[in-house]
Design an enzyme around this catalytic site. Structure first.
Site, PDB file in Angstrom:
ATOM      1  CG  ASP A 191       0.020  -3.026  -4.562  1.00 20.63           C
ATOM      2  OD1 ASP A 191       1.229  -2.757  -4.666  1.00 20.63           O
ATOM      3  OD2 ASP A 191      -0.859  -2.175  -4.345  1.00 20.63           O
ATOM      4  CG  LEU A 272       2.640   8.088  -4.432  1.00 21.62           C
ATOM      5  CD1 LEU A 272       2.002   9.312  -3.797  1.00 21.62           C
ATOM      6  CD2 LEU A 272       4.071   8.413  -4.848  1.00 21.62           C
ATOM      7  NE  ARG A 273      -0.599  -0.065  -0.812  1.00 12.64           N
ATOM      8  CZ  ARG A 273      -1.751  -0.380  -1.391  1.00 12.64           C
ATOM      9  NH1 ARG A 273      -1.780  -1.300  -2.329  1.00 12.64           N
ATOM     10  NH2 ARG A 273      -2.861   0.222  -1.045  1.00 12.64           N
ATOM     11  N   GLY A 274       4.986   1.909  -2.893  1.00 10.45           N
ATOM     12  CA  GLY A 274       6.391   1.509  -2.853  1.00 10.45           C
ATOM     13  C   GLY A 274       7.228   2.473  -2.024  1.00 10.45           C
ATOM     14  CB  THR A 277       6.394  -0.284   1.461  1.00 13.93           C
ATOM     15  OG1 THR A 277       4.975  -0.322   1.301  1.00 13.93           O
ATOM     16  CG2 THR A 277       6.862  -1.583   2.096  1.00 13.93           C
TER      17      THR A 277
END
Length: 334
Positions: A191, A272-274, A277
Site C-alpha cells: 500500500d 482514500l490513498r487510491g 495517488t
C-alpha cells in the site's frame, strides 16, 4: 566509469517508463512497484533513471543531501557550506542488509581510534531527496519492512541506540521490483507504493530483435551508442523539468475529482490513498503532456498503475487486477 543503459533506449515497457517519469515529476506520488519475470528490464530501467534525472542542488559533503545550510544536521560537522550540483541519488538496498546499515550506527573506527562518539550515516541518509531501490522487494526481511514503513510514513530516520540520539530527514521515492512467483508482498508495504506496474517479456519477434540489437550495441560499441541516445534522454529530462514547474499551476476541475472518486468507489479500493495517488499521477501526466487541466484522458492513462494493487481479491472474478481496473474505467469514463 560507464554510464547505465540509456532510459530512452529501453524497448517497450512504456507503462514502467511512464510510472518512473511521473514519480520524477512529483515524488509525493509515492514510488513504483515493478513486478514481472526475470530479464524484463526492471533493474535496467531503475539504473537508467538515475542518469536521466535532473541534478539536485546540495551542500557539498552533506551526508543527507541537504539543499540549504540550515538543513544540515548538527552531527555532520561540515568544513564547507558551499552548495553544488549533484546527481539525484539512487541507492540500492540489498537483501540481507542489516538494520545498522539501513539506519546508520555508531562509527566504530572513530570510537576506537579517537575515542569519539560519532554517527556513521546509513542508506536512508544517502537516499534522502532521491530514490531507494529494492530488488526482490517481496523477499525483504520483515523487520526491515517495518523499519521502512515507519520512515516512509514520517519522512524522518530516528536512531536511538549505542548512546546515540540522531534524527535526520529521509524522504525518498521507493522503487521495488520482484518476481511474483517468488512470493507476495506484505499488504502494509504494498500500500506504500504509489504506482504498480506489471512487466513481461516482448511478445513479438521485432521487439525481441530490437532488444538484442540495442543491448549488443551498448556492449560492443558503447561510445557511439551513448551518443546516439544522449539527445533522447536530454529531451525526456527537459520534459520532466518543465512539468515540475507546470504542475503547480495546473487546474483540477470538480468533474475530474468526481471521476476519480467514482472510479475508486466502484473498484472498492480501501481508504482514500487510491484517490489521492490517482489525482497526483493524473496531474503529473497532464503536466508532462503540457496540458493545462486534468481531463479524462489523463485519468484513463494512469488509473491502472495507480489502482491495480489496491483492489481486494474477488474469488468470483478470475480476471487480473489490471483488467478489472480497465473494465471499470471504461464503464465510468467511457
Amino acid at each position: 566509469m560507464k554510464q547505465p543503459f540509456p532510459f530512452s533506449a529501453i524497448v517497450g515497457q512504456e507503462e514502467m517508463k511512464l510510472s518512473m517519469i511521473l514519480t520524477a515529476i512529483d515524488p509525493s506520488i509515492g514510488g513504483v512497484l515493478v513486478f514481472g519475470d526475470r530479464g524484463t528490464g526492471k533493474s535496467t530501467a531503475v539504473r537508467a533513471l538515475a542518469a536521466l534525472l535532473p541534478q539536485i542542488t546540495k551542500i557539498s559533503g552533506c551526508p543527507v543531501n541537504s539543499e540549504k545550510v540550515e538543513d544540515v544536521p548538527d552531527w555532520a560537522k561540515l568544513e564547507t557550506k558551499k552548495s553544488s550540483l549533484a546527481p539525484t541519488p539512487v541507492v540500492d538496498l540489498p537483501l540481507g542488509v542489516t538494520e545498522d546499515r539501513v539506519t546508520g550506527a555508531l562509527d566504530i573506527e572513530k570510537a576506537l581510534s579517537q575515542g569519539e562518539k560519532a554517527f556513521q550515516p546509513g542508506l536512508l541518509a544517502k537516499a534522502n531527496r532521491g530514490y531507494l531501490y529494492i530488488d526482490e522487494v517481496n523477499l525483504l526481511e520483515d523487520h526491515i519492512v517495518d523499519l521502512l514503513l515507519d520512515v516512509a510514513q514520517s519522512g524522518e530516520n530516528v536512531v536511538e541506540r549505542e548512546g546515540l540520539s540522531i534524527r535526520h530527514p529521509a524522504r525518498f521515492v521507493l522503487v521495488g521490483s520482484g518476481n511474483p512467483e517468488e512470493g507476495e508482498l506484505r499488504p502494509q508495504l504494498l500500500d506504500r507504493f504509489g504506482l504498480s506496474v506489471d512487466v513481461a517479456s516482448p511478445k513479438t519477434v521485432a521487439e525481441r530483435v530490437d532488444v538484442i540489437k540495442r543491448r549488443d550495441a551498448f556492449e560492443t560499441d558503447y561510445e557511439a551508442f551513448m551518443v546516439r541516445w544522449k539527445a533522447e534522454d536530454a529531451l525526456v529530462r527537459g520534459q520532466i523539468e518543465t512539468a515540475r514547474g507546470a504542475i503547480k499551476t495546473l487546474k483540477t476541475t470538480d468533474a475530474a475529482l468526481t471521476d476519480i472518486a467514482e472510479l475508486c468507489l466502484k473498484l472498492g479500493a480501501d481508504g482514500l490513498r487510491g484517490e489521492l495517488t490517482l489525482l497526483k499521477a493524473a496531474r503529473a501526466f497532464a503536466a508532462y503532456r503540457e496540458d493545462t487541466a486534468i481531463g479524462r484522458d489523463h485519468i484513463r492513462a494512469v488509473a491502472p498503475m495507480a489502482l491495480r494493487h489496491r483492489l481486494r481479491r474477488d474469488p468470483l472474478d478470475d480476471a487480473g487486477s489490471g483488467v478489472r481496473v480497465t473494465r471499470v474505467v471504461e464503464d465510468v469514463l467511457g
